[in-house]
Design a protein around this motif. Sequence first.
Motif, PDB file in Angstrom:
ATOM      1  N   GLU A   1      33.967  41.891  42.496  1.00 33.79           N
ATOM      2  CA  GLU A   1      34.399  43.072  41.730  1.00 33.79           C
ATOM      3  C   GLU A   1      34.729  44.230  42.663  1.00 33.79           C
ATOM      4  O   GLU A   1      35.752  44.899  42.499  1.00 33.79           O
ATOM      5  CB  GLU A   1      33.308  43.506  40.755  1.00 33.79           C
ATOM      6  CG  GLU A   1      33.134  42.613  39.557  1.00 33.79           C
ATOM      7  CD  GLU A   1      31.996  43.078  38.676  1.00 33.79           C
ATOM      8  OE1 GLU A   1      32.253  43.313  37.485  1.00 33.79           O
ATOM      9  OE2 GLU A   1      30.862  43.207  39.183  1.00 33.79           O
ATOM     10  N   ARG A   2      33.859  44.469  43.626  1.00 32.84           N
ATOM     11  CA  ARG A   2      34.094  45.571  44.562  1.00 32.84           C
ATOM     12  C   ARG A   2      35.337  45.310  45.403  1.00 32.84           C
ATOM     13  O   ARG A   2      36.135  46.221  45.642  1.00 32.84           O
ATOM     14  CB  ARG A   2      32.861  45.780  45.446  1.00 32.84           C
ATOM     15  CG  ARG A   2      31.666  46.284  44.673  1.00 32.84           C
ATOM     16  CD  ARG A   2      30.565  46.756  45.585  1.00 32.84           C
ATOM     17  NE  ARG A   2      30.206  45.755  46.570  1.00 32.84           N
ATOM     18  CZ  ARG A   2      29.026  45.158  46.657  1.00 32.84           C
ATOM     19  NH1 ARG A   2      28.073  45.462  45.800  1.00 32.84           N
ATOM     20  NH2 ARG A   2      28.780  44.283  47.585  1.00 32.84           N
ATOM     21  N   THR A   3      35.529  44.069  45.849  1.00 26.90           N
ATOM     22  CA  THR A   3      36.694  43.737  46.664  1.00 26.90           C
ATOM     23  C   THR A   3      37.981  43.897  45.860  1.00 26.90           C
ATOM     24  O   THR A   3      38.969  44.455  46.358  1.00 26.90           O
ATOM     25  CB  THR A   3      36.589  42.299  47.209  1.00 26.90           C
ATOM     26  OG1 THR A   3      35.390  42.204  47.980  1.00 26.90           O
ATOM     27  CG2 THR A   3      37.787  41.943  48.070  1.00 26.90           C
ATOM     28  N   MET A   4      38.002  43.406  44.642  1.00 20.18           N
ATOM     29  CA  MET A   4      39.206  43.516  43.819  1.00 20.18           C
ATOM     30  C   MET A   4      39.519  44.981  43.497  1.00 20.18           C
ATOM     31  O   MET A   4      40.686  45.378  43.491  1.00 20.18           O
ATOM     32  CB  MET A   4      39.045  42.712  42.526  1.00 20.18           C
ATOM     33  CG  MET A   4      38.972  41.218  42.761  1.00 20.18           C
ATOM     34  SD  MET A   4      40.459  40.545  43.500  1.00 20.18           S
ATOM     35  CE  MET A   4      41.440  40.283  42.064  1.00 20.18           C
TER      36      MET A   4
ATOM     37  N   LEU B   1      44.379  44.294  37.274  1.00 20.52           N
ATOM     38  CA  LEU B   1      43.934  44.687  35.932  1.00 20.52           C
ATOM     39  C   LEU B   1      44.029  43.506  34.971  1.00 20.52           C
ATOM     40  O   LEU B   1      43.109  43.257  34.184  1.00 20.52           O
ATOM     41  CB  LEU B   1      44.776  45.861  35.418  1.00 20.52           C
ATOM     42  CG  LEU B   1      44.493  46.320  33.993  1.00 20.52           C
ATOM     43  CD1 LEU B   1      43.080  46.876  33.877  1.00 20.52           C
ATOM     44  CD2 LEU B   1      45.502  47.360  33.555  1.00 20.52           C
ATOM     45  N   LEU B   2      45.121  42.767  35.032  1.00 23.23           N
ATOM     46  CA  LEU B   2      45.295  41.629  34.129  1.00 23.23           C
ATOM     47  C   LEU B   2      44.344  40.477  34.453  1.00 23.23           C
ATOM     48  O   LEU B   2      43.858  39.795  33.553  1.00 23.23           O
ATOM     49  CB  LEU B   2      46.742  41.148  34.175  1.00 23.23           C
ATOM     50  CG  LEU B   2      47.775  42.139  33.634  1.00 23.23           C
ATOM     51  CD1 LEU B   2      49.188  41.614  33.865  1.00 23.23           C
ATOM     52  CD2 LEU B   2      47.531  42.460  32.168  1.00 23.23           C
TER      53      LEU B   2
ATOM     54  N   PHE C   1      34.283  47.779  35.970  1.00 23.08           N
ATOM     55  CA  PHE C   1      34.409  48.448  37.261  1.00 23.08           C
ATOM     56  C   PHE C   1      35.787  48.206  37.872  1.00 23.08           C
ATOM     57  O   PHE C   1      36.498  49.137  38.246  1.00 23.08           O
ATOM     58  CB  PHE C   1      33.310  47.952  38.212  1.00 23.08           C
ATOM     59  CG  PHE C   1      33.357  48.589  39.570  1.00 23.08           C
ATOM     60  CD1 PHE C   1      32.900  49.887  39.757  1.00 23.08           C
ATOM     61  CD2 PHE C   1      33.850  47.895  40.669  1.00 23.08           C
ATOM     62  CE1 PHE C   1      32.937  50.484  41.007  1.00 23.08           C
ATOM     63  CE2 PHE C   1      33.889  48.483  41.920  1.00 23.08           C
ATOM     64  CZ  PHE C   1      33.433  49.770  42.097  1.00 23.08           C
ATOM     65  N   THR C   2      36.192  46.945  37.947  1.00 24.11           N
ATOM     66  CA  THR C   2      37.489  46.610  38.530  1.00 24.11           C
ATOM     67  C   THR C   2      38.623  47.153  37.672  1.00 24.11           C
ATOM     68  O   THR C   2      39.599  47.690  38.199  1.00 24.11           O
ATOM     69  CB  THR C   2      37.618  45.083  38.694  1.00 24.11           C
ATOM     70  OG1 THR C   2      36.510  44.612  39.474  1.00 24.11           O
ATOM     71  CG2 THR C   2      38.899  44.717  39.395  1.00 24.11           C
ATOM     72  N   SER C   3      38.506  47.040  36.359  1.00 24.96           N
ATOM     73  CA  SER C   3      39.539  47.562  35.458  1.00 24.96           C
ATOM     74  C   SER C   3      39.696  49.064  35.612  1.00 24.96           C
ATOM     75  O   SER C   3      40.807  49.581  35.619  1.00 24.96           O
ATOM     76  CB  SER C   3      39.194  47.231  34.004  1.00 24.96           C
ATOM     77  OG  SER C   3      39.230  45.858  33.777  1.00 24.96           O
ATOM     78  N   PHE C   4      38.569  49.768  35.743  1.00 23.16           N
ATOM     79  CA  PHE C   4      38.606  51.224  35.897  1.00 23.16           C
ATOM     80  C   PHE C   4      39.394  51.617  37.145  1.00 23.16           C
ATOM     81  O   PHE C   4      40.277  52.476  37.096  1.00 23.16           O
ATOM     82  CB  PHE C   4      37.177  51.771  35.962  1.00 23.16           C
ATOM     83  CG  PHE C   4      37.089  53.221  36.330  1.00 23.16           C
ATOM     84  CD1 PHE C   4      37.499  54.204  35.439  1.00 23.16           C
ATOM     85  CD2 PHE C   4      36.599  53.611  37.560  1.00 23.16           C
ATOM     86  CE1 PHE C   4      37.422  55.548  35.772  1.00 23.16           C
ATOM     87  CE2 PHE C   4      36.522  54.946  37.905  1.00 23.16           C
ATOM     88  CZ  PHE C   4      36.934  55.912  37.005  1.00 23.16           C
ATOM     89  N   HIS C   5      39.096  50.966  38.260  1.00 21.71           N
ATOM     90  CA  HIS C   5      39.790  51.301  39.504  1.00 21.71           C
ATOM     91  C   HIS C   5      41.255  50.862  39.469  1.00 21.71           C
ATOM     92  O   HIS C   5      42.128  51.566  39.988  1.00 21.71           O
ATOM     93  CB  HIS C   5      39.054  50.698  40.697  1.00 21.71           C
ATOM     94  CG  HIS C   5      37.804  51.442  41.035  1.00 21.71           C
ATOM     95  ND1 HIS C   5      37.819  52.654  41.678  1.00 21.71           N
ATOM     96  CD2 HIS C   5      36.500  51.168  40.782  1.00 21.71           C
ATOM     97  CE1 HIS C   5      36.572  53.091  41.820  1.00 21.71           C
ATOM     98  NE2 HIS C   5      35.758  52.205  41.280  1.00 21.71           N
ATOM     99  N   ALA C   6      41.546  49.725  38.843  1.00 24.79           N
ATOM    100  CA  ALA C   6      42.934  49.262  38.745  1.00 24.79           C
ATOM    101  C   ALA C   6      43.756  50.192  37.855  1.00 24.79           C
ATOM    102  O   ALA C   6      44.906  50.501  38.172  1.00 24.79           O
ATOM    103  CB  ALA C   6      42.964  47.838  38.216  1.00 24.79           C
TER     104      ALA C   6
END
Length: 154
Positions: free
Chosen positions: A15-18, A38-39, A46-51
């Motif tokens: 998650e952090r890497t993506m 995001l997709l 977490f990943t969606s928020f950053h994407a």
Amino acid sequence: MSEAPETAQLLSQNERTMAMMAHILQAVAWWMPPLIILLIKRESRFTSFHAVQALLLQIIYLIFIIGFMVLWFGSFVLTMVHHAPAKDAPPPLALFIVAPLLWLALIGMWIVMLVMAIVYGIKAGRGEWAEYPLLGRLSRKILKIRPGGAPILS
């Protein structure tokens, strides 16, 4: 905003890497990496928020680029029409002033975007819920999450 270290440890390394890649890869491939991430990683808040943040930054960057291009072409056309040169007249001086200024503004915007991508990519890699100014709040509204990633219960 940052999150507590114990919450950061609950995030997987993937998650952090993506999330980090969503920020950093936008500097070279524009809006495509954040959208793909995001997709692919929709289940991770977490990943969606950053994407979503990176995607919104790219949308705003694209709007600015289009605006600067319209300004450049508009200034070029207006300057040429206004000066309606004779056969041997030199080009208008305004073209040699406006064009470089607009170019410098575009380069400046790219540098700001690059610095933001690197800084927030590093923060995402650490597991922080770091928010872009203004865009972080909008990203949370889009994803319906609170600061720190807690879902908003309806």
